[in-house]
Design a protein around this motif. Structure first.
Motif, PDB file in Angstrom:
ATOM      1  N   GLY A 139       0.787  -1.217   0.000  1.00  0.00           N
ATOM      2  CA  GLY A 139       0.000   0.000   0.000  1.00  0.00           C
ATOM      3  C   GLY A 139       0.821   1.270   0.000  1.00  0.00           C
ATOM      4  O   GLY A 139       0.309   2.343  -0.331  1.00  0.00           O
ATOM      5  N   VAL A 140       2.110   1.163   0.336  1.00  0.00           N
ATOM      6  CA  VAL A 140       2.936   2.367   0.472  1.00  0.00           C
ATOM      7  C   VAL A 140       3.176   3.080  -0.863  1.00  0.00           C
ATOM      8  O   VAL A 140       3.018   4.311  -0.941  1.00  0.00           O
ATOM      9  CB  VAL A 140       4.261   2.044   1.194  1.00  0.00           C
ATOM     10  N   PRO A 141       3.554   2.382  -1.949  1.00  0.00           N
ATOM     11  CA  PRO A 141       3.734   3.100  -3.219  1.00  0.00           C
ATOM     12  C   PRO A 141       2.444   3.767  -3.709  1.00  0.00           C
ATOM     13  O   PRO A 141       2.496   4.847  -4.305  1.00  0.00           O
ATOM     14  CB  PRO A 141       4.180   1.998  -4.196  1.00  0.00           C
ATOM     15  N   VAL A 142       1.310   3.141  -3.452  1.00  0.00           N
ATOM     16  CA  VAL A 142       0.024   3.729  -3.837  1.00  0.00           C
ATOM     17  C   VAL A 142      -0.244   4.972  -3.002  1.00  0.00           C
ATOM     18  O   VAL A 142      -0.586   6.049  -3.512  1.00  0.00           O
ATOM     19  CB  VAL A 142      -1.120   2.703  -3.663  1.00  0.00           C
ATOM     20  N   ALA A 143      -0.081   4.836  -1.688  1.00  0.00           N
ATOM     21  CA  ALA A 143      -0.355   5.936  -0.767  1.00  0.00           C
ATOM     22  C   ALA A 143       0.607   7.099  -0.970  1.00  0.00           C
ATOM     23  O   ALA A 143       0.234   8.267  -0.752  1.00  0.00           O
ATOM     24  CB  ALA A 143      -0.277   5.437   0.673  1.00  0.00           C
ATOM     25  N   ALA A 170      12.248  -1.410  11.238  1.00  0.00           N
ATOM     26  CA  ALA A 170      12.786  -1.178   9.895  1.00  0.00           C
ATOM     27  C   ALA A 170      12.228   0.083   9.245  1.00  0.00           C
ATOM     28  O   ALA A 170      12.943   0.807   8.551  1.00  0.00           O
ATOM     29  CB  ALA A 170      12.483  -2.385   8.997  1.00  0.00           C
ATOM     30  N   TYR A 171      10.948   0.365   9.468  1.00  0.00           N
ATOM     31  CA  TYR A 171      10.274   1.429   8.736  1.00  0.00           C
ATOM     32  C   TYR A 171      10.257   2.772   9.447  1.00  0.00           C
ATOM     33  O   TYR A 171      10.211   3.816   8.812  1.00  0.00           O
ATOM     34  CB  TYR A 171       8.818   1.043   8.441  1.00  0.00           C
ATOM     35  N   ARG A 172      10.225   2.768  10.757  1.00  0.00           N
ATOM     36  CA  ARG A 172      10.022   4.010  11.485  1.00  0.00           C
ATOM     37  C   ARG A 172      11.288   4.856  11.507  1.00  0.00           C
ATOM     38  O   ARG A 172      12.254   4.522  12.180  1.00  0.00           O
ATOM     39  CB  ARG A 172       9.586   3.715  12.923  1.00  0.00           C
ATOM     40  N   THR A 173      11.271   5.955  10.764  1.00  0.00           N
ATOM     41  CA  THR A 173      12.383   6.899  10.803  1.00  0.00           C
ATOM     42  C   THR A 173      11.977   8.163  11.563  1.00  0.00           C
ATOM     43  O   THR A 173      12.842   8.961  11.939  1.00  0.00           O
ATOM     44  CB  THR A 173      12.823   7.283   9.385  1.00  0.00           C
ATOM     45  N   VAL A 174      10.675   8.341  11.759  1.00  0.00           N
ATOM     46  CA  VAL A 174      10.152   9.468  12.553  1.00  0.00           C
ATOM     47  C   VAL A 174       9.034   8.912  13.435  1.00  0.00           C
ATOM     48  O   VAL A 174       8.496   7.842  13.164  1.00  0.00           O
ATOM     49  CB  VAL A 174       9.595  10.593  11.645  1.00  0.00           C
ATOM     50  N   PRO A 175       8.675   9.613  14.509  1.00  0.00           N
ATOM     51  CA  PRO A 175       7.587   9.132  15.361  1.00  0.00           C
ATOM     52  C   PRO A 175       6.289   9.006  14.579  1.00  0.00           C
ATOM     53  O   PRO A 175       6.039   9.764  13.636  1.00  0.00           O
ATOM     54  CB  PRO A 175       7.479  10.222  16.442  1.00  0.00           C
ATOM     55  N   PRO A 176       5.435   8.035  14.945  1.00  0.00           N
ATOM     56  CA  PRO A 176       4.160   7.869  14.248  1.00  0.00           C
ATOM     57  C   PRO A 176       3.252   9.075  14.443  1.00  0.00           C
ATOM     58  O   PRO A 176       3.336   9.789  15.448  1.00  0.00           O
ATOM     59  CB  PRO A 176       3.564   6.611  14.891  1.00  0.00           C
ATOM     60  N   ILE A 177       2.389   9.311  13.460  1.00  0.00           N
ATOM     61  CA  ILE A 177       1.430  10.408  13.524  1.00  0.00           C
ATOM     62  C   ILE A 177       0.117   9.880  14.084  1.00  0.00           C
ATOM     63  O   ILE A 177      -0.440   8.911  13.564  1.00  0.00           O
ATOM     64  CB  ILE A 177       1.192  11.018  12.128  1.00  0.00           C
ATOM     65  N   VAL A 231       9.833   0.752   0.859  1.00  0.00           N
ATOM     66  CA  VAL A 231       8.957   1.365   1.861  1.00  0.00           C
ATOM     67  C   VAL A 231       9.695   2.459   2.618  1.00  0.00           C
ATOM     68  O   VAL A 231       9.193   3.587   2.765  1.00  0.00           O
ATOM     69  CB  VAL A 231       8.430   0.300   2.841  1.00  0.00           C
ATOM     70  N   VAL A 232      10.900   2.158   3.098  1.00  0.00           N
ATOM     71  CA  VAL A 232      11.688   3.129   3.855  1.00  0.00           C
ATOM     72  C   VAL A 232      11.995   4.357   2.998  1.00  0.00           C
ATOM     73  O   VAL A 232      11.894   5.505   3.454  1.00  0.00           O
ATOM     74  CB  VAL A 232      12.990   2.478   4.363  1.00  0.00           C
TER      75      VAL A 232
END
Length: 222
Positions: A39-43, A117-124, A208-209
Protein backbone atom coordinates in the motif's frame (compact mmCIF):
# COMPACT_ATOMS: atom_id res chain seq x y z
CA UNK A 1 -5.54 4.57 -15.65
CA UNK A 2 -5.56 0.96 -16.87
CA UNK A 3 -5.07 -0.93 -20.10
CA UNK A 4 -7.82 -2.60 -22.11
CA UNK A 5 -7.89 -5.52 -19.66
CA UNK A 6 -8.44 -3.17 -16.71
CA UNK A 7 -4.96 -3.57 -15.32
CA UNK A 8 -2.79 -0.90 -13.75
CA UNK A 9 0.80 -0.57 -14.95
CA UNK A 10 2.12 -0.79 -11.38
CA UNK A 11 1.36 0.45 -7.86
CA UNK A 12 2.67 3.96 -8.45
CA UNK A 13 0.49 4.30 -11.55
CA UNK A 14 -2.52 3.03 -9.62
CA UNK A 15 -1.73 5.52 -6.87
CA UNK A 16 -1.59 8.40 -9.31
CA UNK A 17 -5.06 7.59 -10.65
CA UNK A 18 -6.44 6.93 -7.18
CA UNK A 19 -5.05 10.26 -5.98
CA UNK A 20 -7.05 12.13 -8.60
CA UNK A 21 -10.24 10.40 -7.47
CA UNK A 22 -9.53 11.10 -3.79
CA UNK A 23 -8.67 14.74 -4.51
CA UNK A 24 -12.25 15.30 -5.69
CA UNK A 25 -13.44 14.70 -2.11
CA UNK A 26 -11.64 17.88 -1.03
CA UNK A 27 -10.75 16.43 2.39
CA UNK A 28 -9.50 19.05 4.83
CA UNK A 29 -6.03 18.46 6.33
CA UNK A 30 -5.92 14.72 5.57
CA UNK A 31 -3.56 12.13 7.04
CA UNK A 32 -2.64 9.36 4.59
CA UNK A 33 -2.08 5.96 6.21
CA UNK A 34 -0.70 3.12 4.12
CA UNK A 35 -0.89 -0.60 4.76
CA UNK A 36 2.65 -1.89 4.14
CA UNK A 37 4.18 -3.07 2.15
CA UNK A 38 2.16 -2.90 -1.08
CA UNK A 39 0.00 0.00 0.00
CA UNK A 40 2.94 2.37 0.47
CA UNK A 41 3.73 3.10 -3.22
CA UNK A 42 0.02 3.73 -3.84
CA UNK A 43 -0.36 5.94 -0.77
CA UNK A 44 2.82 7.87 -1.63
CA UNK A 45 1.15 9.18 -4.79
CA UNK A 46 -2.03 10.06 -2.89
CA UNK A 47 -0.04 11.95 -0.23
CA UNK A 48 1.94 13.83 -2.87
CA UNK A 49 -1.18 14.85 -4.79
CA UNK A 50 -2.99 16.01 -1.63
CA UNK A 51 0.15 17.56 -0.12
CA UNK A 52 -0.55 15.51 3.00
CA UNK A 53 1.56 13.66 5.58
CA UNK A 54 2.17 9.97 4.94
CA UNK A 55 2.48 7.31 7.63
CA UNK A 56 1.95 3.57 7.91
CA UNK A 57 -0.51 1.41 9.82
CA UNK A 58 1.15 -1.92 10.57
CA UNK A 59 -1.25 -4.82 10.21
CA UNK A 60 -0.51 -8.51 9.88
CA UNK A 61 -2.89 -11.12 8.59
CA UNK A 62 -3.59 -14.23 10.71
CA UNK A 63 -3.71 -17.03 8.14
CA UNK A 64 -5.42 -20.40 8.15
CA UNK A 65 -3.43 -23.56 9.02
CA UNK A 66 -1.56 -24.65 5.91
CA UNK A 67 -3.00 -21.75 3.88
CA UNK A 68 -1.44 -18.53 5.18
CA UNK A 69 -2.95 -16.37 2.44
CA UNK A 70 -6.47 -17.26 3.59
CA UNK A 71 -7.12 -14.84 6.41
CA UNK A 72 -9.01 -15.82 9.52
CA UNK A 73 -8.25 -12.51 11.23
CA UNK A 74 -5.60 -9.87 11.67
CA UNK A 75 -3.34 -8.12 14.16
CA UNK A 76 -2.82 -4.34 14.21
CA UNK A 77 0.11 -2.58 15.84
CA UNK A 78 -0.25 -0.04 18.62
CA UNK A 79 0.37 0.46 22.32
CA UNK A 80 -2.11 -2.36 22.87
CA UNK A 81 -2.04 -4.51 19.70
CA UNK A 82 -5.53 -5.52 18.61
CA UNK A 83 -6.48 -8.98 17.41
CA UNK A 84 -9.64 -9.61 15.42
CA UNK A 85 -10.54 -13.21 14.62
CA UNK A 86 -13.47 -14.42 12.53
CA UNK A 87 -14.47 -17.22 14.89
CA UNK A 88 -16.75 -18.96 12.38
CA UNK A 89 -14.02 -19.09 9.73
CA UNK A 90 -11.44 -20.18 12.31
CA UNK A 91 -13.59 -23.13 13.32
CA UNK A 92 -14.23 -24.04 9.69
CA UNK A 93 -10.52 -24.25 8.87
CA UNK A 94 -9.54 -25.98 12.12
CA UNK A 95 -7.70 -23.08 13.75
CA UNK A 96 -7.93 -23.78 17.47
CA UNK A 97 -6.92 -21.43 20.32
CA UNK A 98 -3.37 -22.82 20.51
CA UNK A 99 -2.81 -22.27 16.79
CA UNK A 100 -4.20 -18.73 16.95
CA UNK A 101 -2.02 -17.86 19.96
CA UNK A 102 1.08 -19.15 18.16
CA UNK A 103 0.24 -17.15 15.04
CA UNK A 104 -0.41 -13.99 17.04
CA UNK A 105 3.00 -14.33 18.71
CA UNK A 106 4.66 -14.92 15.34
CA UNK A 107 2.99 -11.92 13.75
CA UNK A 108 3.82 -9.73 16.77
CA UNK A 109 7.49 -10.46 16.14
CA UNK A 110 7.07 -9.47 12.48
CA UNK A 111 5.33 -6.26 13.52
CA UNK A 112 8.25 -5.44 15.81
CA UNK A 113 10.70 -6.10 12.97
CA UNK A 114 8.80 -3.89 10.56
CA UNK A 115 8.36 -1.15 13.13
CA UNK A 116 12.13 -1.07 13.65
CA UNK A 117 12.79 -1.18 9.89
CA UNK A 118 10.27 1.43 8.74
CA UNK A 119 10.02 4.01 11.48
CA UNK A 120 12.38 6.90 10.80
CA UNK A 121 10.15 9.47 12.55
CA UNK A 122 7.59 9.13 15.36
CA UNK A 123 4.16 7.87 14.25
CA UNK A 124 1.43 10.41 13.52
CA UNK A 125 -1.62 10.03 15.74
CA UNK A 126 -4.90 9.62 13.82
CA UNK A 127 -6.93 10.98 16.75
CA UNK A 128 -9.11 13.83 15.55
CA UNK A 129 -7.72 13.60 12.01
CA UNK A 130 -9.36 13.03 8.64
CA UNK A 131 -7.69 9.74 7.74
CA UNK A 132 -7.38 8.22 4.29
CA UNK A 133 -6.45 4.54 4.58
CA UNK A 134 -4.75 3.23 1.43
CA UNK A 135 -3.82 -0.24 0.20
CA UNK A 136 -2.92 -1.64 -3.23
CA UNK A 137 -6.14 -3.65 -3.31
CA UNK A 138 -8.50 -5.79 -1.27
CA UNK A 139 -9.06 -9.52 -1.56
CA UNK A 140 -11.02 -10.82 1.44
CA UNK A 141 -10.94 -7.57 3.40
CA UNK A 142 -9.75 -9.12 6.66
CA UNK A 143 -6.67 -6.93 7.02
CA UNK A 144 -8.50 -3.75 6.09
CA UNK A 145 -11.31 -4.61 8.50
CA UNK A 146 -9.04 -4.69 11.54
CA UNK A 147 -7.29 -1.51 10.37
CA UNK A 148 -10.60 0.32 10.16
CA UNK A 149 -11.59 -0.96 13.59
CA UNK A 150 -8.31 0.33 15.01
CA UNK A 151 -8.89 3.75 13.46
CA UNK A 152 -12.38 3.93 14.93
CA UNK A 153 -10.96 3.06 18.33
CA UNK A 154 -8.35 5.80 17.93
CA UNK A 155 -11.14 8.39 17.47
CA UNK A 156 -10.23 9.51 13.97
CA UNK A 157 -12.60 12.31 12.91
CA UNK A 158 -13.31 10.89 9.46
CA UNK A 159 -12.18 7.64 7.84
CA UNK A 160 -11.93 7.18 4.07
CA UNK A 161 -10.86 3.88 2.55
CA UNK A 162 -9.09 4.29 -0.81
CA UNK A 163 -7.99 1.35 -2.96
CA UNK A 164 -7.44 0.79 -6.69
CA UNK A 165 -9.30 -2.53 -6.85
CA UNK A 166 -11.53 -4.72 -4.68
CA UNK A 167 -14.43 -7.19 -5.01
CA UNK A 168 -17.89 -5.72 -4.58
CA UNK A 169 -18.68 -8.13 -1.74
CA UNK A 170 -15.70 -6.87 0.31
CA UNK A 171 -16.59 -3.24 -0.33
CA UNK A 172 -20.15 -3.86 0.82
CA UNK A 173 -18.93 -5.56 4.00
CA UNK A 174 -16.57 -2.67 4.80
CA UNK A 175 -18.93 0.18 3.94
CA UNK A 176 -20.38 0.53 7.43
CA UNK A 177 -16.89 0.65 8.98
CA UNK A 178 -15.79 3.90 7.33
CA UNK A 179 -17.29 7.19 6.25
CA UNK A 180 -16.51 6.82 2.56
CA UNK A 181 -14.91 4.40 0.10
CA UNK A 182 -13.02 5.30 -3.07
CA UNK A 183 -12.38 2.28 -5.30
CA UNK A 184 -11.43 2.52 -8.98
CA UNK A 185 -12.26 -1.04 -10.02
CA UNK A 186 -14.72 -3.55 -8.57
CA UNK A 187 -14.69 -6.38 -11.11
CA UNK A 188 -16.95 -9.41 -10.99
CA UNK A 189 -15.88 -12.13 -10.85
CA UNK A 190 -12.89 -11.13 -8.72
CA UNK A 191 -9.89 -13.45 -8.79
CA UNK A 192 -6.93 -11.71 -7.15
CA UNK A 193 -5.53 -8.22 -6.60
CA UNK A 194 -2.41 -8.99 -8.63
CA UNK A 195 -4.50 -9.94 -11.67
CA UNK A 196 -5.28 -6.24 -12.12
CA UNK A 197 -1.65 -5.10 -12.31
CA UNK A 198 0.83 -5.55 -15.15
CA UNK A 199 3.66 -5.30 -12.60
CA UNK A 200 2.79 -6.67 -9.16
CA UNK A 201 6.25 -7.55 -7.90
CA UNK A 202 6.54 -7.57 -4.13
CA UNK A 203 7.30 -4.20 -2.57
CA UNK A 204 10.59 -4.39 -0.67
CA UNK A 205 11.35 -3.08 2.80
CA UNK A 206 13.92 -0.72 1.29
CA UNK A 207 11.33 0.78 -1.07
CA UNK A 208 8.96 1.37 1.86
CA UNK A 209 11.69 3.13 3.85
CA UNK A 210 12.73 5.23 0.84
CA UNK A 211 9.18 6.36 0.04
CA UNK A 212 8.41 7.24 3.65
CA UNK A 213 11.67 9.18 3.94
CA UNK A 214 10.99 11.02 0.66
CA UNK A 215 7.49 11.97 1.78
CA UNK A 216 8.82 13.16 5.14
CA UNK A 217 11.58 15.26 3.53
CA UNK A 218 9.07 16.84 1.16
CA UNK A 219 6.87 17.92 4.08
CA UNK A 220 9.83 19.30 6.02
CA UNK A 221 10.99 21.24 2.98
CA UNK A 222 7.85 23.32 2.76
Amino acid sequence: MTDAANRFANRRSAGHTLAEAVAKLDVEDPLILALPRGGVPVAFEVARRLDAPLDILLVRKIGAPGHEEYGIGALVDGSNPQVVIDEAVARMVGADADYINREVERQLKELERRRAAYRTVPPISPTGRNVILVDDGIATGGTVKVALQALRKSAAARIILAVPVAPRSALQALRSMCDEIVCLLAPEPFYAVGAHYLDFDQTSDSEVVQLLATANRARKGQ
